[in-house]
Design an enzyme around this catalytic site. Sequence first.
Site, PDB file in Angstrom:
ATOM      1  N   ASN A 125      35.924 -17.386  54.583  1.00 19.53           N
ATOM      2  CA  ASN A 125      36.223 -16.740  53.304  1.00 19.53           C
ATOM      3  C   ASN A 125      36.831 -15.354  53.516  1.00 19.53           C
ATOM      4  OD1 ASN A 125      35.638 -18.239  50.822  1.00 19.53           O
ATOM      5  ND2 ASN A 125      33.581 -18.456  51.667  1.00 19.53           N
ATOM      6  N   ARG A 133      14.052  -4.307  58.450  1.00 20.88           N
ATOM      7  CA  ARG A 133      15.235  -4.539  57.615  1.00 20.88           C
ATOM      8  C   ARG A 133      15.792  -3.217  57.105  1.00 20.88           C
ATOM      9  NH1 ARG A 133      16.189  -9.829  56.264  1.00 20.88           N
ATOM     10  NH2 ARG A 133      14.463 -11.272  56.629  1.00 20.88           N
ATOM     11  N   HIS A 157      28.554 -18.261  46.538  1.00 20.76           N
ATOM     12  CA  HIS A 157      27.506 -19.241  46.844  1.00 20.76           C
ATOM     13  C   HIS A 157      28.056 -20.645  46.600  1.00 20.76           C
ATOM     14  CE1 HIS A 157      23.455 -20.751  47.394  1.00 20.76           C
ATOM     15  NE2 HIS A 157      23.596 -21.495  46.314  1.00 20.76           N
ATOM     16  N   ASP A 202      20.495 -15.212  45.186  1.00 27.79           N
ATOM     17  CA  ASP A 202      21.543 -15.973  44.511  1.00 27.79           C
ATOM     18  C   ASP A 202      21.476 -15.815  42.994  1.00 27.79           C
ATOM     19  OD1 ASP A 202      22.525 -16.877  46.953  1.00 27.79           O
ATOM     20  OD2 ASP A 202      21.180 -18.590  46.980  1.00 27.79           O
ATOM     21  N   MET A 233      24.594 -13.984  56.408  1.00 25.76           N
ATOM     22  CA  MET A 233      23.348 -14.747  56.382  1.00 25.76           C
ATOM     23  C   MET A 233      22.159 -13.856  56.724  1.00 25.76           C
ATOM     24  SD  MET A 233      24.609 -17.538  55.424  1.00 25.76           S
ATOM     25  CE  MET A 233      23.220 -18.658  55.551  1.00 25.76           C
TER      26      MET A 233
END
Length: 219
Positions: free
Chosen positions: A17, A68, A112, A148, A93
């Site tokens: 993409n 994180r 998505h 999402d 990801m």
Amino acid sequence: MAAKKRIGILISGRGSNMVSLIEAARLPDYPVEIACVVSNRPDAAGLDRARAEGIPAIAIDHKLFPSREAFEAELDAALRGAGVELVVCAGFMRKMTAGFVESWRDAMLNIHPSLLPSFKGLDTHARALAAGVKVAGCTVHVVRPELDSGPIVAQAAVPVLDGDTEESLAARVLAAEHRLYPHALKLFASGGAVISGERVEADQGLVNPADPLFWPPLD
């Protein structure tokens, strides 16, 4: 023409993409310029492709950070250091913390491989086939902390064919993604799609009425 938006593209793999966005950004009237590509995987093939195109490509290995938040602090610094105005996730990801997402609120897009809000998360094509749906597709949306989720910018519908496998459906959806993402990014970056509450209001005049791929079409 208004100044082009500087975007940072986040990838984790080959970046197919990303390639479609690079090709779109070559057009003189396209409203973005690619400031950098960042991957959380140093071996991501998309980094080499970006470098071959003369785009700054940065590897920030998430495995080298204790949390994180520490990883995202480095990622945020790289994006802001490159003058990024809009973050574009293209096969990134890595789950993001709410703090990072909110720091880029209304300035981060994701694609998505389903018609959200259906089939969030992983294994979308297998789940679509198991559910017996007749139409699959892909969605470009503004990122929110919930997985999402977020205002939908544009969607593309892909028919599910008799005899489809997970692989054959995935290939057709991916082909649609490569067309949809440049379209949606152009819409969003140009101001043709604006966020109103938790919905996106799109300028219908920027949608090609002869192309049934895009929703909503013109009358």
